[in-house]
Design a protein around this motif. Structure first.
Motif: not given
Length: 522
Positions: A394, A433, A425-426, A429-430, A438, A400, A396-397, A342, A422
């Motif tokens: 895989h 996190s 969804k992305l 950030a979680h 992020d 993206w 993720r924010h 990543e 995306a």
């Protein structure tokens, strides 16, 4: 720097010690005030507070003489400062510092060195503090750099003409030596070394007040300045020669973070540091430094250090700032260590390596063979393009966010093809996190858009705020450059009135311009 009086720390260290461990707060206060001895000395802080009380209060804790060497040294130092020559039967009973908090009378010092000739340099140092030029010349010591710095500060900060004479006398000597050592609190005439003034002296002024910055005197000898600030700046900028000369035996607070910044921005500094710490360190700060070294090596297109067994904790995340590596480096890195896949994809976005981005995504099914086989065996719709497989699983924010910030929409298009929703969804950030990636994108590091935050007359503030995601570490030092130039334009009085008295410690650039406009209109 530790203070010089028999294990006693500076006030901040003492305060830190009081916050931890078991101790009796009232006993400590009484000891510092010289009105009571702690009931027990099991805790180091009790001993430290007692030593402080002894040094500041003549007659206090006399019954502790002979119980512990540090108490005996403190009592002997207090006697000397009060005009009493004590009986000292062994080197363990001889204090190092005999000039703080009080400087002995000249007659006391003359009598002391007559009785204890080995204390010549202790006495010479006290002469430098007090300005006893006549006695100093009588002693005729070897020109010693700690004594020179002590005399220089005394002459500048207290206007002592005697100290100025001592300082000029030492500085006029072609060769100067280091005989005293404020770190180990030792005097070793037999192991003297040629030296220059290097700010390694815990001068009297530093024990009683904050030091001021004065102009440089010459190239070889460090000017009278807060050396800690110079160490931080040298580390931050990756200045090897200056840093290696200035650094202390133990790192300062935040120094390791300044080192990380210097390593990221200076490959020569990174190379030098690679020889200073273990290849696989255990200390947490050394781990951070080693990760920075490895990041700099990647950005310099060197993967010779990387093996399948290199611990994951030594692999960096930030491998594309302040410099991007060659495209082949990121491709090789991802193949050698798929756990950095990543990071390599993100580096491709930053560097706009569309070909390498495509090549890595097409290689993902082979690099993650077991996971790809497992996903392919599941029922359900199959991806028409295996290139998108990794992104479906895989993306993720952080990836993206980097893709949407890139002027090349190739990366964003691929992510949308793999994750059609995306944008929703992305986009965030979680919630749990804590990954720096992020919250930062490359454009914010290469082209930061923020107004400088100015701390005018004390600009070096290591760790003052986040200035960049160096693997999530705070490696900022403050906006030093503008403060250096504006320091002469805005007086301390104006800064105090307009900023400090208003309850602030910093100002934005716009506020500083307003101050300058007001000054010019007056």
């Amino acid at each position: 720097m530790d203070l010089l009086f028999d294990l006693s720390p500076d006030e901040q260290e003492e305060e830190d010690k009081l916050r931890v461990g078991k101790y009796d707060e009232e006993d400590c206060k009484a000891a510092i005030q010289g009105i009571g001895i702690p009931k027990t000395f099991d805790e180091e802080v009790h001993r430290l507070c007692t030593i402080r009380g002894i040094r500041h209060h003549y007659g206090f804790a006399q019954e502790l003489r002979g119980t512990m060497p540090e108490f005996t040294r403190a009592l002997n130092a207090r006697d000397i400062m009060s005009g009493v020559i004590p009986t000292m039967a062994s080197p363990e009973e001889v204090p190092y510092c005999i000039w703080y908090p009080d400087v002995p009378a000249e007659g006391t010092l003359r009598a002391l060195v007559q009785r204890y000739p080995d204390m010549l340099y202790h006495v010479a140092r006290a002469c430098a503090v007090a300005g006893y030029a006549t006695l100093y010349m009588e002693l005729d010591p070897v020109p010693e750099v700690h004594i020179a710095e002590e005399a220089g500060y005394a002459s500048m900060q207290r206007g002592s003409s005697g100290s100025q004479q001592i300082y000029q006398h030492i500085m006029s000597q072609r060769v100067k030596f280091e005989i005293m050592n404020d770190y180990t609190r030792t005097v070793n005439i037999n192991a003297r070394q040629i030296a220059s003034l290097n700010g390694d002296t815990a001068v009297y002024a530093s024990l009683t007040a904050r030091t001021k910055v004065y102009g440089p005197r010459d190239f070889k000898n460090l000017p009278f300045i807060n050396k800690d600030k110079l160490i931080h700046v040298a580390a931050y900028n990756g200045e090897i020669d200056r840093y290696a000369r200035l650094r202390r035996p133990h790192m300062l607070k935040h120094e390791w973070a300044m080192v990380v910044h210097g390593i990221y921005h200076n490959p020569i500094f990174a190379k030098w540091w690679s020889t200073q710490i273990p290849e696989h360190p255990q200390d947490k700060h050394e781990i951070n430094i080693r990760r920075a070294i490895n990041a700099r090596r990647i950005m310099s297109n060197d993967l010779s250090w990387l093996t399948p067994n290199t611990p994951g904790k030594l692999l960096p995340d930030l491998i594309w700032f302040p410099k991007v590596a060659d495209a082949t480096t990121y491709e090789k890195l991802a193949h050698r260590r798929p756990d950095m896949f990543e990071e390599c994809l993100r580096a491709c976005i930053v560097a706009r390596y569309t070909y390498t981005w495509d090549a890595l995504l097409r290689a993902a099914p082979e690099l993650f063979k077991e996971q790809f086989a497992h996903d392919s065996s599941k029922r359900g719709p199959k991806l028409e393009d295996p290139k998108l497989w990794w992104l479906t699983k895989h993306a993720r924010h952080g990836l993206w966010m980097e893709a949407t910030a890139s002027p090349n929409k190739h990366f964003q298009t691929d992510i949308l093809a793999a994750v059609p929703d995306a944008a929703e969804k992305l986009d965030v950030a979680h919630p749990n996190s804590d990954w720096w990636g992020d919250y930062f994108v490359a454009s914010e590091l290469y082209l930061p858009h923020r107004s400088p935050i100015i701390r005018l007359h004390d600009p070096v503030q290591p760790g003052a705020r986040d200035e960049g995601p160096y693997d999530g570490m705070n490696c900022g030092i403050g906006d030093v450059d503008i403060a250096l130039f504006l320091g002469d334009a805005i007086s301390k009085e104006t800064w105090k009135r307009e900023v400090l008295d208003e309850g602030f410690t910093t100002a934005y650039l716009e506020d500083v311009w307003d101050m300058l406009d007001t000054k010019q209109s007056d």
